[in-house]
Design a protein around this motif. Structure first.
Motif, PDB file in Angstrom:
ATOM      1  N   VAL A   1       0.853  -1.190   0.000  1.00  0.00           N
ATOM      2  CA  VAL A   1       0.000   0.000   0.000  1.00  0.00           C
ATOM      3  C   VAL A   1       0.890   1.242   0.000  1.00  0.00           C
TER       4      VAL A   1
ATOM      5  N   ALA B   1     -10.007 -10.152  -0.953  1.00  0.00           N
ATOM      6  CA  ALA B   1      -9.504  -8.849  -0.499  1.00  0.00           C
ATOM      7  C   ALA B   1     -10.527  -8.177   0.417  1.00  0.00           C
TER       8      ALA B   1
ATOM      9  N   TRP C   1      -9.652  -6.956   4.278  1.00  0.00           N
ATOM     10  CA  TRP C   1      -9.738  -5.582   4.780  1.00  0.00           C
ATOM     11  C   TRP C   1     -10.868  -5.422   5.775  1.00  0.00           C
TER      12      TRP C   1
ATOM     13  N   GLY D   1      -2.494  -1.256  -3.064  1.00  0.00           N
ATOM     14  CA  GLY D   1      -3.467  -0.247  -2.648  1.00  0.00           C
ATOM     15  C   GLY D   1      -2.876   1.148  -2.623  1.00  0.00           C
TER      16      GLY D   1
ATOM     17  N   TYR E   1      -7.969  -0.617  -2.927  1.00  0.00           N
ATOM     18  CA  TYR E   1      -7.095  -1.779  -3.121  1.00  0.00           C
ATOM     19  C   TYR E   1      -7.445  -2.410  -4.467  1.00  0.00           C
TER      20      TYR E   1
END
Ligand code: ATP
Length: 476
Positions: A60, A249, A253, A208, A239
Motif C-alpha cells: 500500500v 480482499a 480488509w 493499494g 485496493y
C-alpha cells in the motif's frame, strides 16, 4: 441532542478540542474548527491510520491529490448526475428537509410512542421507495399518505420532492466561467492516479493507494455535531486486484478495519457490521462499520467492493488506458477495487463518546477522557509539586526531554488536584510530579489517568516507561 452528546459538545469547546467555525460571526452551520487539543487528537488518529494502512503493508502506498479536479472527473464518476439527496420544503416554516430522513424520523417517533406495527409499516414503505424507479414520487406519496407534518411548524404544506446535488461549485481561473467542484470524496483522486502511482512506486497487483484529505458535501440537513458536516476529512484506501480476487480482499480488509478501531480502544460491543440492503449500481458488496453513538447506531466507515466501474469510466471519459498489464500471466485487464472509507471527524466523535467517563476519586467527581495514550492530545503532563526548591527547573528538564518524543504539558498553577482534573478532562494518560524526594533520589511519581494510581520511576527512565505503558494500554 442526547445528554452525553451535549456534555461532549460542551467539553470540546471548553477544553479547546472543537469550536464552531467563524464563531464570532455567529458561526457556520455544520462546519467546525479543531482547537489546540483537537488538532493533536486528529493528527494522532491520522498517524495511527497511516501506520496501519501504509507503513505496515508493503503493498500500500500513499497519495495526496488536490481537492479541485478536472470537472470531467465528476461526469465520469457519476457525481454530476447522481450525487443527489431528495429534498422537500415546508412552505410554512421555509425549512428544508431530506425526504427520506423525514420519513425515517417519523417511523422512529412512532416506535418511541409504542406504535411498533405502524413504524414497521412506514419503514417497509421507505425501503420500497428507496428501490423504486421514481423514489422522489414515492417519498412524496408516503409523506402525504402518512400525514407527516413539518417538524418545526407542525403544519402540512409541502413542496414536491426534488433532487439536490451535494457538490459545492466554484469557477476556475480569473476569466473563465468553467466550473470547478470541491471534491465530495477523496476516492476519485486515487482512481485518476492509479497508473501514476502503480508505475512510479513499481507496484504489481494486488496493491493499494491510501489517502487522507478533505471532502465537501453541501448536506441538506447537517446536525449532530461533527457527525455530519459540510466540510470533513476522509481516510480512504483503494485496493486494486485482479477480477475474481475481490472477495478475498474484501474479507481481508473487513477484518483489518474492524480490528483497527478495537486497537484504538473502542469497546467492541459498541461496534457492528451493517450490510447494505441496496447496492449502488457499481458495487458488488457493501458493508458499513457502525458505532453506537448517543443518537443510535450510525455509519462510521464503509467497505465497498466497487468492481472496475470507476477505472472503466475514467478510461472512457479521458480516452487514456486505465488497465494493468500483468507481466507474469501476460494479460491485460482492468482491476477490480475494494475500498475502505472512514470519516475522520466521525472517528473523532466516536473516540470522544467512547472515552467520556464520569467517576469519583477520593469522594470528588471528575470527568475523564479515557483515550488510548497514543491518541491523547498530550501524552504526559509534568508538574513541580511546589514552585521552589529547584522543582520547577527539574520539571522543565524532564519536560524538555519528553518533548523530543511526545506532545507534553507543563503546569505549575493551582493545587495538584486541579492540575490532575484539567489533565483528566484533556485525556492526558500520565502526570509526572517532581517532589521533595525527586531532589534527593532522582525519582518522580507517575500518575495513571484511569486508575489514579502512582508509581515512582527514575526521571531518566520516564520516556521509556511512557512508551511501554502506552503500548500495553487496554481500555477498561
Ligand atoms: P451517510 O450515509 O452517513 O451520508 P455515506 O454513505 O454517504 O454516509 P460515504 O460516501 O461512504 O458516506 O463516505 C465514507 C465515510 O465518510 C462515511 O462512512 C463517513 O464516516 C464519512 N462522511 C460522509 N459524509 C460525511 C459528512 N457529511 N460529515 C462527516 N463525515 C462524513
Amino acid at each position: 441532542m442526547s445528554d452525553l452528546l451535549e456534555k461532549i459538545v460542551s467539553l470540546a469547546k471548553q477544553r479547546g478540542l472543537i469550536f464552531q467555525s467563524s464563531e464570532i460571526y455567529d458561526g457556520m452551520a455544520a462546519i467546525y474548527d479543531y482547537g489546540p487539543l483537537g488538532v493533536e487528537l486528529k493528527r494522532n488518529v491520522k498517524e495511527r491510520w497511516w501506520q496501519a494502512m501504509v507503513y505496515q503493508n508493503d503493498d500500500v502506498v500513499g497519495l495526496d491529490a488536490a481537492i479541485m479536479m478536472h470537472p470531467d472527473v465528476w461526469k465520469a464518476s457519476g457525481h454530476l448526475d447522481a450525487f443527489n439527496d431528495p429534498m422537500i420544503d415546508d412552505k410554512v416554516s421555509g425549512h428544508r428537509y431530506r425526504a427520506d430522513e423525514l420519513i425515517e424520523e417519523h417511523a422512529a417517533k412512532l416506535r418511541s410512542d409504542g406504535k411498533e406495527e405502524e413504524a414497521a409499516r412506514v419503514e417497509g414503505r421507505l425501503a420500497r421507495a428507496l428501490q423504486s424507479e421514481e423514489p422522489n414520487r414515492a417519498f412524496y406519496d408516503i409523506i402525504h399518505e402518512e400525514e407527516i407534518r413539518g417538524p418545526d411548524s407542525g403544519s402540512f404544506d409541502w413542496t414536491e420532492v426534488r433532487n439536490f446535488n451535494l457538490m459545492f461549485e466554484s469557477n476556475y481561473g480569473p476569466t473563465s466561467d468553467e466550473k470547478v467542484y470541491l471534491r465530495p470524496e477523496t476516492a476519485q483522486g486515487i482512481f485518476v492516479n492509479f497508473r501514476n502511482a502503480q508505475e512510479t512506486a513499481r507496484q504489481h497487483l494486488p496493491f493499494g493507494i491510501a489517502q487522507i484529505g478533505k471532502a465537501f458535501r453541501n448536506e441538506i440537513v447537517a446536525r449532530q455535531f461533527v457527525f455530519r458536516t459540510r466540510e470533513f476529512e476522509q481516510m480512504e484506501m483503494q485496493y486494486f486486484v485482479k477480477p475474481g480476487a475481490e472477495g478475498e480482499a474484501f474479507e481481508h480488509w473487513r477484518e483489518q478495519r474492524m480490528q483497527w478501531h478495537v486497537d484504538n480502544g473502542i469497546r467492541p460491543e459498541r461496534l457492528r457490521w451493517h450490510e447494505h440492503e441496496q447496492l449502488s449500481h457499481y458495487a458488488k458488496a457493501a458493508e458499513d462499520i457502525q458505532y453506537q453513538f448517543p443518537m443510535g447506531w450510525k455509519e462510521l466507515e464503509g467497505l465497498h467492493s466497487r468492481t472496475d466501474f470507476d477505472l472503466k469510466q475514467h478510461e472512457e471519459h479521458s480516452g487514456k488506458k486505465m488497465s494493468y498489464y500483468d507481466p507474469w500471466e501476460e494479460e491485460r485487464y482492468t482491476p477490480y477495487v475494494v475500498e475502505t472509507s472512514a470519516g475522520l471527524d466521525r472517528t473523532i466523535l466516536m473516540l470522544l463518546c467512547d472515552a467520556y467517563t464520569e467517576d469519583e476519586v477520593s469522594g470528588d467527581e471528575r470527568t475523564v477522557l479515557q483515550l488510548h495514550p497514543e491518541l491523547a492530545p498530550y501524552r504526559a503532563a509534568v508538574f513541580p509539586l511546589v514552585k521552589k526548591e529547584g522543582m520547577p527547573e527539574k520539571a522543565h528538564a524532564i519536560e524538555a526531554d519528553l518533548r523530543q518524543h511526545f506532545n507534553v504539558m507543563y503546569d505549575e498553577r493551582g493545587s495538584m488536584g486541579k492540575r490532575y482534573r484539567r489533565m483528566d478532562e484533556a485525556g492526558t494518560p500520565f502526570c509526572i510530579t517532581v517532589d521533595g524526594q525527586t531532589m534527593e533520589d532522582g525519582t518522580v511519581t507517575v500518575r495513571d489517568r484511569d486508575t489514579t494510581e502512582q508509581e515512582r520511576v527514575p526521571a531518566e527512565n520516564v520516556a521509556t516507561y511512557l512508551f511501554d505503558r502506552s503500548r500495553e494500554w487496554q481500555a477498561e
